[in-house]
Design a protein around this motif. Structure first.
Motif, PDB file in Angstrom:
ATOM      1  N   ALA A   5      -1.062 -28.588  -1.521  1.00  0.00           N
ATOM      2  CA  ALA A   5       0.347 -28.840  -1.812  1.00  0.00           C
ATOM      3  C   ALA A   5       1.146 -27.539  -1.783  1.00  0.00           C
ATOM      4  O   ALA A   5       2.344 -27.522  -2.060  1.00  0.00           O
ATOM      5  CB  ALA A   5       0.489 -29.498  -3.182  1.00  0.00           C
ATOM      6  N   PHE A   6       0.455 -26.446  -1.472  1.00  0.00           N
ATOM      7  CA  PHE A   6       1.103 -25.134  -1.470  1.00  0.00           C
ATOM      8  C   PHE A   6       1.229 -24.670  -0.023  1.00  0.00           C
ATOM      9  O   PHE A   6       0.710 -25.297   0.898  1.00  0.00           O
ATOM     10  CB  PHE A   6       0.222 -24.161  -2.271  1.00  0.00           C
ATOM     11  N   HIS A   7       1.946 -23.552   0.156  1.00  0.00           N
ATOM     12  CA  HIS A   7       2.023 -22.972   1.501  1.00  0.00           C
ATOM     13  C   HIS A   7       1.132 -21.732   1.524  1.00  0.00           C
ATOM     14  O   HIS A   7       1.514 -20.686   1.028  1.00  0.00           O
ATOM     15  CB  HIS A   7       3.460 -22.607   1.836  1.00  0.00           C
ATOM     16  N   PRO A  44       6.621 -18.515  -0.589  1.00  0.00           N
ATOM     17  CA  PRO A  44       6.393 -18.933  -1.986  1.00  0.00           C
ATOM     18  C   PRO A  44       5.363 -18.069  -2.713  1.00  0.00           C
ATOM     19  O   PRO A  44       5.560 -17.730  -3.884  1.00  0.00           O
ATOM     20  CB  PRO A  44       5.905 -20.378  -1.836  1.00  0.00           C
ATOM     21  N   LEU A  45       4.303 -17.697  -2.044  1.00  0.00           N
ATOM     22  CA  LEU A  45       3.278 -16.877  -2.687  1.00  0.00           C
ATOM     23  C   LEU A  45       3.850 -15.531  -3.128  1.00  0.00           C
ATOM     24  O   LEU A  45       3.656 -15.092  -4.260  1.00  0.00           O
ATOM     25  CB  LEU A  45       2.097 -16.647  -1.728  1.00  0.00           C
ATOM     26  N   GLY A  46       4.573 -14.871  -2.222  1.00  0.00           N
ATOM     27  CA  GLY A  46       5.145 -13.577  -2.550  1.00  0.00           C
ATOM     28  C   GLY A  46       6.206 -13.686  -3.623  1.00  0.00           C
ATOM     29  O   GLY A  46       6.311 -12.837  -4.511  1.00  0.00           O
ATOM     30  N   ASP A 506      -8.384 -24.821  -5.019  1.00  0.00           N
ATOM     31  CA  ASP A 506      -8.479 -24.902  -3.556  1.00  0.00           C
ATOM     32  C   ASP A 506      -9.157 -26.204  -3.156  1.00  0.00           C
ATOM     33  O   ASP A 506     -10.379 -26.294  -3.127  1.00  0.00           O
ATOM     34  CB  ASP A 506      -9.239 -23.690  -2.990  1.00  0.00           C
ATOM     35  N   ASP A 507      -8.339 -27.199  -2.843  1.00  0.00           N
ATOM     36  CA  ASP A 507      -8.876 -28.507  -2.450  1.00  0.00           C
ATOM     37  C   ASP A 507      -8.829 -28.694  -0.936  1.00  0.00           C
ATOM     38  O   ASP A 507      -8.901 -29.807  -0.432  1.00  0.00           O
ATOM     39  CB  ASP A 507      -8.096 -29.628  -3.162  1.00  0.00           C
TER      40      ASP A 507
END
Length: 568
Positions: A5-7, A44-46, A506-507
RNA sequence: CGGGGUAUAGCGCAGCCUGGUAGCGCAACUGCUUUGGGAGCAGUGGGUCGGGAGUUCGAAUCUCUCUACCCCGACCA
């Protein structure tokens, strides 16, 4: 957060145009992407990391009594005409205009805007002191943007501006800001030094910089090996290396140096040491050209030079024609004897004797030159770069050098802007007076890069706990197929979430090696690896990103184990 | 600003010299196998070859021009 669900887009290969490690790792981990020269998108992570840094800054600024606000990024040109800083900033200013052809700058800093705000808002000493800050995007059209967000053109900065009735009040806030900066960088978890600095285009009297220590730093930090003195090389005082001037022992002598122009060549040719020679540099002055003289083995410090009243800013060396007119020779043969301009010598040069310099005649140098007898100077100044091994200017210890990344800079501006912009208040006596100002900058985007420079290994980033994008990563082995792995991972994930711990599960359907390498690159501090193998024994595996040490932990106690680790 | 270089698929690159159907690796997608350290096999999708103009029957390739990006430099005296 679940990775699906993340980038999360990582790269195995090092990008071709990234030179320093933080830039490489930020691209590889997918924190940032380049849009253009010196322009970066924060993925998004940064952004998670960036916002952590912002939040720490915000909390400490608030705790120190500063008030957050937000000013426009776009500023009318007229404001800059009031302070006359357009020339100081020069090409760094991004000029833009609107449909009515009105001129604006995209703000590289906000002294003008805040001073305009304050002159309209604050009329009485009773409203002082006050300290405003913002966290905002700036643009400086750097000559050469490089190193990713370390030296980008668009960047995020926290800038604060304080206003005072007098210098004493300014000093109190300046000291409070210095303490706040120390707390901020300590909370972020970086090794740093606070050093004396030049105030450059911002102006004012006193200033100090905060440098994160890293080999890739663009600034040289000079510090005493046994004392407390520390200064940016630009600012670091260089003492005279000769206590007093020895008597002349040689007669002045004109020697042929047909093709030898550089200090290197002349020293070699005449069998001299470079410290027996002087070099005479001709620069443009505010009115007339000026000669600046340093010892042959020393370097002119441009910042010190430009800060001299008679030297033009920015520093400009005379061109060949101007040199010919003034000295009557080519560059390479300039000397101090009979040179018709103001001559300013470095402290060390003033104490030299029997030295060699150009003869102001092509193909010749003069040896055995002595001050007073053969030539004279008009002033003695500190002109050179301090060097490793020099005595520390405070008299304690010897200078050493380290590389630093400038993440913060605090200034005592005095009344430079308040006077230029007529920002006045009524004091206790009912008299109008200009306010004293301080300003305090901190590079938010640069701080993120600096953190990586100081915290990485060959596998990737190692986030300091307080700015990690996630605190815990759950890495299930064979999540797609093993029902009990999936259940163990999901349960742990839900529990950590409900406890308010920032966790990423981590799926993705990826192979174990791929998954582990990804999270080593991402640098999540605490990792829990869940697999059938350990579950057979009622255990899961904990791994610390910093030392990569693995620990088998009883499945039932993993929550407690993690909370202990998170508090440590 | 001065000098040098590059521009071809999301990323890294070959092809250009000597003009003739646009390629390789990684990544992505599908299927099967594999499942504790960046997997294997088979298949699939994706490119106005930086933009414009010119030469030519024909241009990624030759010419001109513009743009973007990267590197080095901006203290010989």
């Amino acid at each position: 957060m679940r990775t699906t669900a993340f980038h999360l887009v990582t790269r195995k290969e090092t990008p071709q145009d990234a030179e320093i490690i933080s830039h490489q790792l930020m691209i590889r981990s997918g924190m940032i992407r380049k849009l253009g020269a010196g322009l970066y998108t924060w993925a998004p992570l940064g952004l998670r990391v960036l916002q952590k840094v912002e939040q720490i800054i915000r909390e400490e600024m608030n705790a120190a009594g500063a008030l957050e606000m937000l000013m426009p990024a776009v500023q009318p040109k007229e404001l800059w005409e009031e302070t006359g800083r357009i020339d100081d900033f020069g090409g760094q200013l991004l000029a833009i205009h609107d449909r009515a052809e009105r001129d604006y700058f995209f703000g590289p800093t906000h002294e003008e805007v805040i001073t305009d705000f304050v002159r309209n808002e604050i009329n009485s000493y009773k409203q002082l002191p006050i300290n405003f800050y913002q966290i905002q995007t700036k643009f400086r059209d750097e000559i050469r943007p490089r190193f990713g967000v370390m030296r980008s053109r668009e960047f995020i900065m926290k800038d604060a501006y304080s206003f005072h009735l007098d210098q004493q009040s300014l000093e109190v806030t300046y000291e409070a800001m210095k303490q706040a900066y120390t707390k901020i960088i300590n909370r972020i978890g970086l090794e740093f030094r606070c050093v004396l600095a030049d105030s450059g285009a911002i102006g004012g009297s006193g200033s100090q910089e905060f440098h994160v220590i890293a080999d890739s730093g663009e600034d040289a930090i000079m510090y005493s090996d046994t004392g407390t003195y520390a200064a940016n090389l630009e600012k670091c005082a260089a003492v005279s290396l000769l206590d007093n001037r020895a008597e002349a022992t040689e007669a002045i002598n004109k020697v042929a140096t047909p093709t030898q122009k550089t200090i290197e060549e002349v020293a070699e040719f005449l069998k001299l040491r470079k410290n027996q020679m002087i070099k005479t540099l001709l620069v443009a002055g505010t009115e007339q050209p000026v000669a600046l003289v340093v010892r042959g083995d020393h370097s002119l410090n441009e910042v010190k030079a430009v800060n001299l009243e008679s030297v033009a800013s920015p520093l400009r060396m005379l061109n060949d024609e101007e040199i010919k007119d003034l000295a009557g020779c080519e560059a390479g043969f300039i000397g101090v004897k009979d040179l018709a301009c103001q001559i300013i010598v470095d402290r060390t040069v003033a104490n030299m004797s029997d030295f060699t310099c150009g003869a102001n005649e092509n193909g010749y140098h003069l040896s055995g030159v002595n001050w007073d007898r053969d030539a004279s100077y008009h002033a003695v100044e500190d002109l050179r770069d301090a060097e490793v091994g020099d005595p520390s200017p405070d008299g304690t210890g010897t200078l050493q050098v380290a590389r630093g990344i400038e993440v913060g800079h605090i200034f005592q501006l005095g009344s430079k802007y308040s006077k230029a912009m007529n920002a006045v208040i009524l004091n206790e006596q009912g008299k109008s007076q200009a306010m004293e100002m301080g300003c305090y900058g901190m590079g938010v985007t640069r701080m993120v890069a600096a953190a990586i420079e100081q915290n990485h290994d060959d596998k990737g980033i190692i986030w300091p706990a307080n700015i990690a994008p996630f605190a815990v990563a759950i890495l299930p082995m064979n999540y797609q197929k093993s029902e009990r792995v999936r259940r163990a991972a999901d349960d742990l994930y839900e529990q950590l979430l409900s406890m308010g711990i920032e966790v990423i599960l981590d799926d993705r359907k990826v192979r174990p090696g791929f998954m582990m390498s990804d999270f080593e690159l991402l640098g999540i501090p605490h990792q829990v690896i869940i697999g059938d193998r350990a579950l057979d024994e009622g255990e899961v595996e904990y791994r610390d990103r910093r030392d990569m040490a693995s620990t088998r932990v009883n499945h039932d106690t993993i929550i407690q184990f993690l909370t202990d680790r998170l508090q440590a």
